[in-house]
Design a protein around this motif. Structure first.
Motif, PDB file in Angstrom:
ATOM      1  N   UNK A   1       0.844  -1.199   0.000  1.00  0.00           N
ATOM      2  CA  UNK A   1       0.000   0.000   0.000  1.00  0.00           C
ATOM      3  C   UNK A   1       0.876   1.245   0.000  1.00  0.00           C
ATOM      4  N   UNK A   2       0.505   2.208  -0.817  1.00  0.00           N
ATOM      5  CA  UNK A   2       1.278   3.440  -0.910  1.00  0.00           C
ATOM      6  C   UNK A   2       1.116   4.291   0.340  1.00  0.00           C
ATOM      7  N   UNK A   3       2.195   4.951   0.703  1.00  0.00           N
ATOM      8  CA  UNK A   3       2.146   5.882   1.829  1.00  0.00           C
ATOM      9  C   UNK A   3       1.606   7.220   1.340  1.00  0.00           C
ATOM     10  N   UNK A   4       1.180   8.046   2.297  1.00  0.00           N
ATOM     11  CA  UNK A   4       0.534   9.303   1.939  1.00  0.00           C
ATOM     12  C   UNK A   4       1.443  10.186   1.090  1.00  0.00           C
ATOM     13  N   UNK A   5       2.739  10.294   1.430  1.00  0.00           N
ATOM     14  CA  UNK A   5       3.625  11.165   0.684  1.00  0.00           C
ATOM     15  C   UNK A   5       3.868  10.612  -0.736  1.00  0.00           C
TER      16      UNK A   5
END
Length: 217
Positions: A1-5
């Motif tokens: 899952x991609x991180x927010x940044x």
């Protein structure tokens, strides 16, 4: 899952990609429109200069001075004041409200399909940097074709095979310019080299007709 940044970084790239794609599509449309207007303007200039010739004004360096002397300074100056100026086309972004309204129909479908932005890099059109003298290369292709002639697409394919990068309309534009220089003429979709009179008798060339309206076919 991609991180927010990471999501924000991808968002920034996506916005720039869509922006560049839209700019490319708008520029292409503007270029085609400008080429059509340029051909129309050249045709009008030739027609009006022929009309001036009826009054005895021939194609000479001092043509404007002779016209000015004939009609008088006041009429001459008034003509320049009445004739409109044209501002060069600018590709400025639309106001945010207009851009949002245009984008709205696409949002419910999961996003806009921007063909230019999503094209494979290898298929992206290249701009003509002006490094090679395309006009001279096109003229050479016409000479090589001889009395058989050659279609614009064949010239384009040949130049690209030689590694020449150019816009899709570049060959058509240069064929048109050569026709205006009296060095090329067209019969339907086939172009022919038109030698100057001192090179070859004119009656050895095919009977052709160049139409500005369909010059880029």
């Amino acid at each position: 899952m991609l991180k927010e940044y990471e999501i924000q970084a991808i968002r920034g790239l996506l916005v720039r990609l869509i922006d560049a794609g839209r700019l490319a599509e708008a520029s292409q449309a503007a270029l085609q429109h400008a080429q059509q207007k340029l051909a129309e303007a050249h045709h009008t200039i030739r027609t009006l200069r022929a009309a001036l010739a009826v009054f005895g004004f021939s194609e000479e360096p001092d043509l404007w001075d002779k016209v000015k002397a004939a009609v008088g300074e006041e009429v001459y100056a008034e003509a320049f004041q009445v004739a409109p100026f044209y501002e060069p086309f600018t590709l400025n972004p639309l106001p945010v409200t207009v851009a949002s309204a245009r984008a709205a129909p696409f949002l419910s479908d999961g996003g806009e399909t921007n063909e230019t932005a999503l094209q494979p890099i290898s298929q992206m059109p290249e701009t003509d940097t002006g490094a090679p003298n395309i006009k001279e290369m096109v003229l050479q292709k016409l000479k090589e074709a001889g009395k058989e002639g050659i279609e614009a697409n064949k010239i384009k394919e040949s130049l690209r095979a030689q590694g020449v990068e150019m816009h899709d309309k570049t060959v058509g534009m240069n064929l048109y310019r050569l026709s205006q220089d009296g060095l090329a003429e067209r019969l339907r979709r086939t172009w022919f080299y038109r030698p100057r009179r001192e090179e070859e008798p004119a009656d050895d060339q095919p009977s052709t007709e160049t139409s500005a309206a369909s010059i880029f076919d």
